[in-house]
Scaffold this motif. Structure first.
Motif, mmCIF file in Angstrom:
data_model
loop_
_atom_site.group_PDB
_atom_site.id
_atom_site.type_symbol
_atom_site.label_atom_id
_atom_site.label_comp_id
_atom_site.label_asym_id
_atom_site.label_seq_id
_atom_site.Cartn_x
_atom_site.Cartn_y
_atom_site.Cartn_z
ATOM 1 N N ALA A 1 0.848 -1.126 -0.039
ATOM 2 C CA ALA A 1 -0.004 0.103 -0.061
ATOM 3 C C ALA A 1 0.932 1.325 0.066
ATOM 4 C CB ALA A 1 -1.066 -0.147 1.080
ATOM 5 N N LEU A 2 2.010 1.131 0.741
ATOM 6 C CA LEU A 2 2.817 2.076 0.839
ATOM 7 C C LEU A 2 3.607 2.529 -0.661
ATOM 8 C CD1 LEU A 2 4.455 1.913 4.260
ATOM 9 C CD2 LEU A 2 2.780 3.660 3.626
ATOM 10 N N TYR A 3 3.903 1.564 -1.199
ATOM 11 C CA TYR A 3 4.542 1.733 -2.670
ATOM 12 C C TYR A 3 3.576 2.283 -3.606
ATOM 13 C CZ TYR A 3 8.723 -0.712 -1.780
ATOM 14 O OH TYR A 3 10.170 -1.158 -1.276
ATOM 15 N N ALA A 4 2.002 1.938 -3.162
ATOM 16 C CA ALA A 4 1.035 2.291 -4.378
ATOM 17 C C ALA A 4 0.869 3.779 -4.245
ATOM 18 C CB ALA A 4 -0.248 1.428 -3.909
ATOM 19 N N CYS A 5 0.906 3.933 -2.630
ATOM 20 C CA CYS A 5 0.735 5.734 -2.500
ATOM 21 C C CYS A 5 1.909 6.421 -2.959
ATOM 22 C CB CYS A 5 0.746 5.761 -0.951
ATOM 23 S SG CYS A 5 -0.830 5.196 -0.156
ATOM 24 N N ALA A 6 3.014 5.814 -3.122
ATOM 25 C CA ALA A 6 4.236 6.524 -3.496
ATOM 26 C C ALA A 6 4.175 6.811 -4.720
ATOM 27 C CB ALA A 6 5.491 5.842 -3.057
ATOM 28 N N GLN B 1 10.281 7.082 -12.476
ATOM 29 C CA GLN B 1 10.352 6.979 -10.951
ATOM 30 C C GLN B 1 9.160 6.375 -10.553
ATOM 31 O OE1 GLN B 1 11.910 9.720 -8.124
ATOM 32 N NE2 GLN B 1 12.786 10.917 -9.756
ATOM 33 N N ALA B 2 7.852 6.527 -11.272
ATOM 34 C CA ALA B 2 6.794 6.177 -10.798
ATOM 35 C C ALA B 2 6.597 4.833 -11.245
ATOM 36 C CB ALA B 2 5.499 7.127 -11.609
ATOM 37 N N ALA C 1 5.823 1.731 -8.825
ATOM 38 C CA ALA C 1 4.626 0.993 -9.228
ATOM 39 C C ALA C 1 4.581 -0.423 -9.211
ATOM 40 C CB ALA C 1 3.720 1.413 -10.276
ATOM 41 N N ALA C 2 5.702 -0.932 -9.787
ATOM 42 C CA ALA C 2 6.268 -2.427 -10.016
ATOM 43 C C ALA C 2 6.422 -3.084 -8.722
ATOM 44 C CB ALA C 2 7.293 -2.496 -10.924
ATOM 45 N N MET C 3 6.725 -2.333 -7.880
ATOM 46 C CA MET C 3 6.674 -2.762 -6.362
ATOM 47 C C MET C 3 5.435 -3.023 -5.661
ATOM 48 S SD MET C 3 10.638 -1.817 -5.082
ATOM 49 C CE MET C 3 10.435 0.034 -5.582
ATOM 50 N N SER C 4 4.506 -2.258 -6.133
ATOM 51 C CA SER C 4 3.323 -2.123 -5.351
ATOM 52 C C SER C 4 2.271 -3.215 -5.646
ATOM 53 C CB SER C 4 2.424 -0.830 -5.798
ATOM 54 O OG SER C 4 1.858 -0.976 -6.799
ATOM 55 N N GLY C 5 2.479 -3.970 -6.767
ATOM 56 C CA GLY C 5 1.413 -5.033 -7.213
ATOM 57 C C GLY C 5 0.084 -4.289 -7.408
ATOM 58 N N ALA D 1 -4.352 -1.047 -10.608
ATOM 59 C CA ALA D 1 -4.803 0.539 -10.891
ATOM 60 C C ALA D 1 -3.876 1.604 -10.845
ATOM 61 C CB ALA D 1 -5.895 0.736 -9.584
ATOM 62 N N ILE D 2 -3.048 1.577 -9.971
ATOM 63 C CA ILE D 2 -2.097 2.616 -10.092
ATOM 64 C C ILE D 2 -0.991 2.370 -11.316
ATOM 65 C CG2 ILE D 2 -0.092 1.960 -8.622
ATOM 66 C CD1 ILE D 2 -1.778 5.489 -8.900
ATOM 67 N N GLN D 3 -0.802 1.192 -11.515
ATOM 68 C CA GLN D 3 0.057 0.968 -12.797
ATOM 69 C C GLN D 3 -0.647 1.286 -14.188
ATOM 70 O OE1 GLN D 3 1.461 -3.233 -12.706
ATOM 71 N NE2 GLN D 3 2.074 -3.146 -10.580
ATOM 72 N N PHE D 4 -2.057 1.234 -13.989
ATOM 73 C CA PHE D 4 -2.622 1.821 -15.263
ATOM 74 C C PHE D 4 -2.558 3.180 -15.470
ATOM 75 C CE2 PHE D 4 -6.355 3.749 -17.139
ATOM 76 C CZ PHE D 4 -6.636 2.672 -18.328
ATOM 77 N N ARG D 5 -2.699 4.105 -14.014
ATOM 78 C CA ARG D 5 -2.566 5.452 -14.405
ATOM 79 C C ARG D 5 -1.385 5.990 -14.904
ATOM 80 N NH1 ARG D 5 -2.221 10.196 -9.957
ATOM 81 N NH2 ARG D 5 -4.032 11.425 -10.679
ATOM 82 N N ILE D 6 -0.262 5.156 -14.445
ATOM 83 C CA ILE D 6 0.978 5.562 -14.515
ATOM 84 C C ILE D 6 1.236 5.414 -16.396
ATOM 85 C CG2 ILE D 6 3.403 5.417 -14.419
ATOM 86 C CD1 ILE D 6 2.630 4.707 -11.520
ATOM 87 N N TRP D 7 1.035 4.253 -16.735
ATOM 88 C CA TRP D 7 1.077 3.857 -18.016
ATOM 89 C C TRP D 7 0.286 4.492 -19.015
ATOM 90 C CZ3 TRP D 7 5.319 2.129 -19.954
ATOM 91 C CH2 TRP D 7 6.391 1.284 -19.169
ATOM 92 N N SER D 8 -0.712 4.907 -18.435
ATOM 93 C CA SER D 8 -1.973 5.851 -19.238
ATOM 94 C C SER D 8 -1.357 7.186 -19.335
ATOM 95 C CB SER D 8 -3.059 5.718 -18.831
ATOM 96 O OG SER D 8 -4.152 6.308 -19.452
ATOM 97 N N HIS D 9 -1.019 7.703 -18.271
ATOM 98 C CA HIS D 9 -0.376 9.104 -18.196
ATOM 99 C C HIS D 9 0.551 9.096 -19.243
ATOM 100 C CE1 HIS D 9 -3.036 10.496 -15.483
ATOM 101 N NE2 HIS D 9 -2.326 10.530 -14.351
ATOM 102 N N SER D 10 1.603 8.029 -19.104
ATOM 103 C CA SER D 10 2.795 8.056 -20.031
ATOM 104 C C SER D 10 2.388 8.132 -21.476
ATOM 105 C CB SER D 10 3.773 6.761 -19.679
ATOM 106 O OG SER D 10 4.232 6.761 -18.539
ATOM 107 N N GLY D 11 1.487 7.500 -21.964
ATOM 108 C CA GLY D 11 0.802 7.483 -23.211
ATOM 109 C C GLY D 11 0.421 9.063 -23.692
ATOM 110 N N THR D 12 -0.357 9.503 -22.679
ATOM 111 C CA THR D 12 -0.501 10.940 -22.964
ATOM 112 C C THR D 12 0.435 11.910 -22.923
ATOM 113 O OG1 THR D 12 -2.701 10.607 -21.576
ATOM 114 C CG2 THR D 12 -2.128 12.747 -21.863
#
Length: 338
Positions: A88-93, A119-120, A124-128, A131-142
């Protein structure tokens, strides 16, 4: 003033949390970081999201989000945690860092955005947390789409769309498809653009609203029919399909939620451009004048859109009374901002 209050409030929350843990650790008492600590951090994340929707693109939001990401990671070093809390802390970070990424994208600070992205993704890869992985990769696409690199945008967005959460939840599927439609438009593929938006709407209609409590707050805060139409408007502007873009603009603004200040300013500026390109100068200038003064003078993306609008207006109708009206409007706005 609101931004200063926001930064101060979130700083106090995070600093108090970490200070409390550090004090216990310094005294030699064993401290266990638990979900109550995570809950405090998540509230700060909600504050970041709210400030972004109101102000958007501000360096202060980017810096505060990055700082809070570091604070969340610091909690992993000052106490013992369960595997659940650690994830959860990795996901928050990762979430905070993804907000820093988005603020940098929105502010046109692409070099900084790419560093936040790296960095994100690593955190995120350590968070498992898919949802947050989706957000990061989707932001990367944008990010890559705004940088004019549609090939990389498509590759990044496909990473998001291939995550398991997309197969399980049609809301994620719809967002991934809508953003892919905008990417297809940036690449000039009109047929693929239409297909993606049709599929995005179909997925949206399959969304079960009773599942909302299980979805992340950042998704519920912005994704709906208004966002689908906003992305579609952007896509059809890229394809120079002005009438279609205008239709989506009206649909977007009709259902946009009140707290989406940044989105309303962007949609209004885009709608004005669609009207201008169809030769409707009166409507275009009237629409452009409805962009709130705060966004018109402070939001980098909106500033760029309105500058481009003014240049195009002078190009197509240099002697029009509407062009003069727009010039006077911008002069008054600049004087009021000083």
């Amino acid at each position: 003033m609101e931004r200063r209050k926001f930064v101060t409030a979130t700083s106090i929350v995070a600093a108090t949390t970490v200070a409390g843990v550090s004090t216990s650790a310094a005294r030699g008492a064993p401290h266990r970081v638990g979900m109550s600590d995570v809950a405090k951090i998540r509230q700060s994340f909600a504050d970041i999201i709210a400030s972004d929707h109101r102000h958007g693109g501000q360096l202060s939001i980017e810096q505060e989000a990055a700082r809070l990401s570091d604070e969340a990671l610091h909690l992993l070093t000052v106490g013992t945690t369960s595997q659940r809390v650690r994830g959860a802390l990795y996901a928050c970070a990762a979430g905070f860092r993804s907000s820093a990424l988005w603020a940098a994208i929105d502010g046109r600070r692409f070099e900084d955005a790419q560093e936040h992205m790296r960095q994100a993704q690593a955190i995120a890869a350590m968070s498992g947390d898919h949802a947050i992985q989706f957000r990061i990769w989707s932001h990367s696409g944008t990010m890559y789409r705004h940088m004019g690199r549609p090939g990389e945008a498509e590759a990044a967005n496909m990473v998001a769309r291939n995550l398991g959460i997309v197969r399980r939840d049609p809301m994620f599927a719809s967002l991934g498809l809508a953003r892919h439609g905008a990417i297809h438009a940036a690449a000039g593929d009109a047929r693929a653009t239409r297909r993606s938006f049709r599929q995005a709407e179909e997925a949206w209609h399959r969304v079960d609203r009773t599942d909302d409590p299980g979805r992340p707050p950042w998704l519920l805060a912005f994704y709906d029919e208004a966002e689908i139409n906003s992305l579609a408007m952007s896509a059809y502007l890229s394809l120079a399909e002005w009438e279609e873009a205008e239709a989506h603009g009206h649909r977007c603004l009709a259902v946009l939620r009140p707290h989406m200040h940044r989105s309303r300013a962007i949609a209004t500026a885009r709608l004005a451009r669609a009207q201008l390109e169809q030769g409707d100068l009166e409507a275009a200038v009237s629409t452009a004048m409805r962009v709130p003064a705060d966004s018109a003078s402070n939001h980098p993306r909106v500033i760029g859109m309105l500058t481009s609008f003014g240049s195009r207006l002078r190009e197509v109708a240099p002697r029009s009374s509407h062009t003069s009206a727009w010039r006077n409007h911008t002069i008054q706005a600049e004087e009021g901002h000083q």
